[in-house]
Design a protein around this motif. Structure first.
Motif, mmCIF file in Angstrom:
data_model
loop_
_atom_site.group_PDB
_atom_site.id
_atom_site.type_symbol
_atom_site.label_atom_id
_atom_site.label_comp_id
_atom_site.label_asym_id
_atom_site.label_seq_id
_atom_site.Cartn_x
_atom_site.Cartn_y
_atom_site.Cartn_z
ATOM 1 N N ILE A 137 -57.655 20.184 -18.559
ATOM 2 C CA ILE A 137 -57.351 19.750 -19.923
ATOM 3 C C ILE A 137 -56.416 20.736 -20.610
ATOM 4 O O ILE A 137 -55.460 20.359 -21.288
ATOM 5 N N LEU A 168 -62.303 19.177 -16.950
ATOM 6 C CA LEU A 168 -63.171 18.024 -17.174
ATOM 7 C C LEU A 168 -63.398 17.342 -15.832
ATOM 8 O O LEU A 168 -62.438 17.032 -15.118
ATOM 9 N N THR A 179 -66.351 13.932 -21.691
ATOM 10 C CA THR A 179 -65.182 13.700 -22.548
ATOM 11 C C THR A 179 -65.529 13.941 -24.010
ATOM 12 O O THR A 179 -64.743 14.534 -24.761
ATOM 13 N N THR A 209 -63.776 16.709 -26.289
ATOM 14 C CA THR A 209 -63.070 16.226 -27.483
ATOM 15 C C THR A 209 -63.560 16.961 -28.725
ATOM 16 O O THR A 209 -62.760 17.388 -29.567
ATOM 17 N N PHE A 267 -58.886 13.322 -28.996
ATOM 18 C CA PHE A 267 -59.169 12.411 -27.886
ATOM 19 C C PHE A 267 -57.891 12.043 -27.134
ATOM 20 O O PHE A 267 -57.889 11.923 -25.905
ATOM 21 N N VAL A 269 -57.093 14.601 -24.553
ATOM 22 C CA VAL A 269 -57.921 14.458 -23.355
ATOM 23 C C VAL A 269 -57.463 13.250 -22.543
ATOM 24 O O VAL A 269 -57.353 13.310 -21.315
ATOM 25 N N LYS A 270 -57.176 12.168 -23.237
ATOM 26 C CA LYS A 270 -56.740 10.934 -22.582
ATOM 27 C C LYS A 270 -55.430 11.141 -21.823
ATOM 28 O O LYS A 270 -55.211 10.541 -20.764
ATOM 29 N N ASN A 295 -56.639 12.656 -18.584
ATOM 30 C CA ASN A 295 -57.519 11.789 -17.792
ATOM 31 C C ASN A 295 -57.539 10.410 -18.435
ATOM 32 O O ASN A 295 -58.227 10.190 -19.434
ATOM 33 N N ALA A 342 -60.845 8.666 -19.351
ATOM 34 C CA ALA A 342 -61.756 9.259 -20.336
ATOM 35 C C ALA A 342 -62.083 8.261 -21.441
ATOM 36 O O ALA A 342 -61.181 7.666 -22.032
#
Length: 321
Positions: free
Chosen positions: A19, A25, A110, A114, A129, A132-133, A136, A139
């Motif tokens: 991340i 993650l 996640t 987040t 978010f 993170v998205k 991945n 997620a």
């Protein structure tokens, strides 16, 4: 559930994503891959799952492990763990690398990462978010965790136990658990507030008293306000702002559960004055109560207005318990 272990589980292919520097993650398979952990200098593992890691990982001397026992269900409380998870991840990043994982590496892990990014960079749920998205694409916190992350943003990225919206959230979590086990579990005992008759250094300016014996039964801060014909929901952000106004209903007095009420051992019952034993109202963890105004409150702990007086607190007179 605490006796479960992962030793015999087949967790499938490894899924793991970087991340940011020092923060990973992943799923369970990544967390038990010793070569992966060593290669990426991961000495901190945060497990968010229904049961802990296998003994082969737990017994490693150079690995620091934090375990949060939460299932991937909308009604689970992950919010209360965000602050402690932040400190663990922060410490891990400062000293080596951290892996945050759940079983599939999609929802619970996640959510934790987040929340960490939100707090670290003081940014919104949507922005955190998306970061993170971007790493991945799979997620996706469940809808309950998303609502908790939004509340975490409203709270200013730290738990405030005096915040009305957070109080309502914890009461809802407690009610779900009471419905399952028929009594209030120990991990929800925080929703039971102290006896308001005990004089404090800075008492509320107004209190609620039993009309018959004058015993203090609630403080103004114990009140759970609601608007006429509007159900009370912890997801409503107005309870984190100024919600005072003429539209607040006074037909029924809803309050937080308090220690003198003895409401932790059953789903519902009467609320009697602890001094004179007069019936003041009722409570229900699971069914709630519908106010005369039409609003549904659940769980509900309420006084009948005709049984209660609203008055000033006399600091120089000790209330009789």
């Amino acid at each position: 559930m605490s006796n479960l272990c992962r030793d015999d589980f087949d967790s499938g292919p490894k899924h793991v994503f970087s991340i940011e520097d020092g923060l990973w993650l992943g799923n369970l398979t990544a967390a038990i891959d010793l070569s992966f952990l060593k290669k990426n200098k991961i000495n901190y593992i945060l497990t968010v799952d229904s049961c802990p890691l296998p003994e082969i990982i737990l017994e490693l001397r150079n690995i620091h492990i934090k375990y949060i026992q939460v299932t991937d269900m909308d009604g689970e409380d992950l919010l209360s763990h965000f602050d402690s998870a932040y400190e663990f991840i922060k410490n891990g990043q400062e000293n080596s690398s951290v892996l945050v994982h759940c079983y599939f590496g999609i929802s619970r892990s996640t959510s934790i990462i987040t929340a960490y990014i939100m707090k670290k960079y003081q940014i919104s749920f949507d922005d955190a978010f998306q970061r993170v998205k971007n790493k991945n694409s799979a997620a996706l916190p469940n809808v309950g965790f998303q609502a908790q992350l939004i509340l975490y943003q409203i709270l200013g990225w730290k738990i405030d136990k005096n915040n009305m919206q957070f109080k309502l959230f914890r009461l809802k979590i407690a009610a779900r658990k009471v419905k399952k086990v028929k009594i209030l579990p120990q991990d929800c005992i925080d929703v039971i507030k102290g006896d308001p008759s005990l004089v404090s250094a800075r008492p509320d300016p107004k209190v609620y008293r039993c009309r018959k014996c004058r015993r203090i039964v609630a403080l103004q801060s114990n009140l759970l306000p609601h608007y006429s014909n509007e159900n009370l929901s912890w997801k409503d952000s107005k309870w984190s702002s100024d919600y005072s106004g003429s539209q607040l209903c006074s037909d029924t007095i809803f309050v937080e559960p308090m220690s003198w009420m003895s409401v932790s051992q059953s789903e519902s019952g009467k609320i009697n004055c602890p001094k004179c034993r007069s019936k003041l109202g009722s409570y229900s963890w699971t069914m709630g109560c519908q106010c005369q105004c039409g609003a549904k409150i659940s769980p509900a702990f309420y006084f009948v207005p005709s049984k209660i007086d609203y008055s000033g607190f006399l600091q120089n007179v000790q209330a009789t318990v």
